[in-house]
Enzyme design. Structure first.
Site, PDB file in Angstrom:
ATOM      1  N   ARG A   1      10.864  -6.231   5.293  1.00 38.73           N
ATOM      2  CA  ARG A   1      10.815  -4.308   5.455  1.00 38.73           C
ATOM      3  C   ARG A   1      11.538  -4.180   7.099  1.00 38.73           C
ATOM      4  O   ARG A   1      12.045  -3.148   6.708  1.00 38.73           O
ATOM      5  CB  ARG A   1       9.561  -4.116   5.254  1.00 38.73           C
ATOM      6  CG  ARG A   1       9.259  -2.677   5.387  1.00 38.73           C
ATOM      7  CD  ARG A   1       7.972  -1.951   5.436  1.00 38.73           C
ATOM      8  NE  ARG A   1       6.916  -2.685   6.527  1.00 38.73           N
ATOM      9  CZ  ARG A   1       5.500  -2.722   5.996  1.00 38.73           C
ATOM     10  NH1 ARG A   1       5.180  -1.764   5.004  1.00 38.73           N
ATOM     11  NH2 ARG A   1       4.928  -2.495   6.857  1.00 38.73           N
TER      12      ARG A   1
ATOM     13  N   ARG B   1      -9.862   1.266   8.657  1.00 35.08           N
ATOM     14  CA  ARG B   1      -9.459  -0.493   8.727  1.00 35.08           C
ATOM     15  C   ARG B   1     -10.592  -1.574   9.030  1.00 35.08           C
ATOM     16  O   ARG B   1     -10.355  -3.113   9.567  1.00 35.08           O
ATOM     17  CB  ARG B   1      -8.221  -1.200   9.881  1.00 35.08           C
ATOM     18  CG  ARG B   1      -6.621  -1.124   9.332  1.00 35.08           C
ATOM     19  CD  ARG B   1      -5.695  -1.000   9.923  1.00 35.08           C
ATOM     20  NE  ARG B   1      -4.567  -1.298   9.442  1.00 35.08           N
ATOM     21  CZ  ARG B   1      -3.499  -0.081   8.861  1.00 35.08           C
ATOM     22  NH1 ARG B   1      -3.330   0.610   8.896  1.00 35.08           N
ATOM     23  NH2 ARG B   1      -2.533  -1.496   8.860  1.00 35.08           N
TER      24      ARG B   1
ATOM     25  N   LYS C   1       0.714  -1.516  -0.030  1.00 34.59           N
ATOM     26  CA  LYS C   1       0.256   0.208  -0.035  1.00 34.59           C
ATOM     27  C   LYS C   1       0.638   1.414  -0.195  1.00 34.59           C
ATOM     28  O   LYS C   1       0.507   1.681  -0.912  1.00 34.59           O
ATOM     29  CB  LYS C   1      -0.937   0.068   1.445  1.00 34.59           C
ATOM     30  CG  LYS C   1      -2.203  -0.919   1.298  1.00 34.59           C
ATOM     31  CD  LYS C   1      -2.707  -0.861   2.113  1.00 34.59           C
ATOM     32  CE  LYS C   1      -2.516  -0.954   3.933  1.00 34.59           C
ATOM     33  NZ  LYS C   1      -1.874  -2.470   4.329  1.00 34.59           N
TER      34      LYS C   1
ATOM     35  N   ARG D   1      11.734  -1.004  10.816  1.00 33.61           N
ATOM     36  CA  ARG D   1      10.321  -0.767  11.197  1.00 33.61           C
ATOM     37  C   ARG D   1       9.860  -1.495  12.805  1.00 33.61           C
ATOM     38  O   ARG D   1       9.942  -2.639  12.666  1.00 33.61           O
ATOM     39  CB  ARG D   1       9.347  -0.804  10.641  1.00 33.61           C
ATOM     40  CG  ARG D   1       7.544   0.211  11.112  1.00 33.61           C
ATOM     41  CD  ARG D   1       7.237   0.163   9.565  1.00 33.61           C
ATOM     42  NE  ARG D   1       6.123  -0.390   9.926  1.00 33.61           N
ATOM     43  CZ  ARG D   1       4.681  -0.603   9.176  1.00 33.61           C
ATOM     44  NH1 ARG D   1       4.681  -0.191   8.393  1.00 33.61           N
ATOM     45  NH2 ARG D   1       3.684  -0.899   9.992  1.00 33.61           N
TER      46      ARG D   1
ATOM     47  N   ARG E   1      -1.037  -9.223  13.938  1.00 32.89           N
ATOM     48  CA  ARG E   1      -1.380  -8.267  12.356  1.00 32.89           C
ATOM     49  C   ARG E   1      -2.100  -8.907  11.448  1.00 32.89           C
ATOM     50  O   ARG E   1      -3.285  -8.139  10.676  1.00 32.89           O
ATOM     51  CB  ARG E   1      -0.141  -7.584  11.584  1.00 32.89           C
ATOM     52  CG  ARG E   1       0.221  -6.291  12.865  1.00 32.89           C
ATOM     53  CD  ARG E   1       1.706  -5.923  12.343  1.00 32.89           C
ATOM     54  NE  ARG E   1       1.549  -5.084  11.464  1.00 32.89           N
ATOM     55  CZ  ARG E   1       2.926  -5.293  10.799  1.00 32.89           C
ATOM     56  NH1 ARG E   1       3.601  -5.395  11.299  1.00 32.89           N
ATOM     57  NH2 ARG E   1       2.863  -4.174   9.957  1.00 32.89           N
TER      58      ARG E   1
HETATM   59  P1  AMP Z   1       0.171   0.614   9.021  1.00 34.65           P
HETATM   60  O1  AMP Z   1       1.624   1.358   8.236  1.00 34.65           O
HETATM   61  O2  AMP Z   1      -0.700   1.341   8.509  1.00 34.65           O
HETATM   62  O3  AMP Z   1       0.840  -1.158   8.197  1.00 34.65           O
HETATM   63  O4  AMP Z   1       0.248   0.861  10.598  1.00 34.65           O
HETATM   64  C1  AMP Z   1       0.956   0.780  11.220  1.00 34.65           C
HETATM   65  C2  AMP Z   1      -0.180   0.550  13.020  1.00 34.65           C
HETATM   66  O5  AMP Z   1      -0.527   1.790  13.185  1.00 34.65           O
HETATM   67  C3  AMP Z   1      -1.555  -0.918  12.936  1.00 34.65           C
HETATM   68  O6  AMP Z   1      -0.442  -2.391  12.723  1.00 34.65           O
HETATM   69  C4  AMP Z   1      -1.916  -0.351  13.751  1.00 34.65           C
HETATM   70  O7  AMP Z   1      -2.193  -0.258  15.038  1.00 34.65           O
HETATM   71  C5  AMP Z   1      -2.211   1.201  13.502  1.00 34.65           C
HETATM   72  N1  AMP Z   1      -3.164   1.672  12.687  1.00 34.65           N
HETATM   73  C6  AMP Z   1      -2.377   1.921  11.938  1.00 34.65           C
HETATM   74  N2  AMP Z   1      -4.106   2.469  11.012  1.00 34.65           N
HETATM   75  C7  AMP Z   1      -4.848   2.232  11.573  1.00 34.65           C
HETATM   76  C8  AMP Z   1      -6.142   2.016  11.494  1.00 34.65           C
HETATM   77  N3  AMP Z   1      -7.199   3.427  10.473  1.00 34.65           N
HETATM   78  N4  AMP Z   1      -7.229   1.802  12.237  1.00 34.65           N
HETATM   79  C9  AMP Z   1      -6.289   1.379  13.747  1.00 34.65           C
HETATM   80  N5  AMP Z   1      -5.069   0.916  14.123  1.00 34.65           N
HETATM   81  C10 AMP Z   1      -4.466   1.582  12.515  1.00 34.65           C
END
Ligand code: AMP
Length: 192
Positions: free
Chosen positions: A130, A91, A14, A136, A147
């Site tokens: 990654r 999400r 993404k 990260r 996740r």
């Molecule tokens: P990402 O970078 O999109 O993979 O997000 C990393 C982490 O941030 C996720 O595993 C969640 O813990 C949190 N997170 C990001 N976006 C959301 C969302 N829309 N709703 C809830 N938690 C989020």
């Protein structure tokens, strides 16, 4: 306005594809993961709350996440006028409903949902790679499983939600980055 939700499991590409999309279509990019990580880095109160959830591979509660997104949209009204790439949001079904309401209030809506479809084994490999390359913190073996479970239980049902509205566009998310981008562009160019 071209409002695109880029949708997929963790590791589906993404972020990578969003970067290419904003460059080509000049859209405003909102990555909720980036917003949270930035808050953690700056040591804000929100960052402290978010860190606990992120480290466990859990989702931040919907109410909090929705208000964060509304703040980002309000603070960037001008840039968001052409359109927005929503990356990592929604999400959950509750977030998707809140997004519909937020966009309706602003006189617009979701134009399309681009779903990057990638097999599970490939996702795990990409996330671990990654983690090694970028450091990260949540890209490690313990958190990955959680996740992916969270994705299947809470996020994957959105595919149906958007399919029913005729907005979901499945994209084969395997192969070279530029080939995947080409598939996405073909979908985006055919919109409106
Ligand atoms: P990402 O970078 O999109 O993979 O997000 C990393 C982490 O941030 C996720 O595993 C969640 O813990 C949190 N997170 C990001 N976006 C959301 C969302 N829309 N709703 C809830 N938690 C989020």
């Amino acid at each position: 306005m071209l409002n695109i939700v880029i949708f997929g499991a963790p590791g589906s590409g993404k972020g990578t594809q969003s970067d290419k999309l904003i460059e080509k279509y000049r859209l405003f990019h909102i990555s909720t993961g980036d917003v949270l990580r930035d808050n953690i880095k700056r040591g804000t109160e929100l960052g402290a709350i978010a860190k606990d959830y992120i480290d466990k591979g859990q989702l931040i509660p919907d109410d909090l996440m929705v208000s964060i997104l509304a703040d980002v949209l309000d603070a960037n009204r001008e840039q968001a006028r052409v359109g927005v790439i929503f990356d990592g949001f929604p999400r959950t079904i509750a977030q998707a409903q809140a997004l519909d309401a937020m966009l309706a209030e602003r006189g617009t809506g979701v134009t399309a949902v681009v779903g990057l479809e990638v097999p599970e084994e490939e996702l795990v490999q990409r996330i671990l790679l990654r983690g090694k390359l970028s450091g990260r913190a949540d890209d490690n073996l313990e958190t990955v499983k959680n996740r992916l479970d969270v994705y299947h239980n809470q996020t994957a049902p959105l595919r149906d939600y958007y399919q029913k509205q005729g907005l979901y566009r499945a994209i084969e998310g395997l192969g070279a980055i530029d080939d995947i981008f080409g598939r996405i562009c073909a979908v985006v160019d055919a919109l409106d």
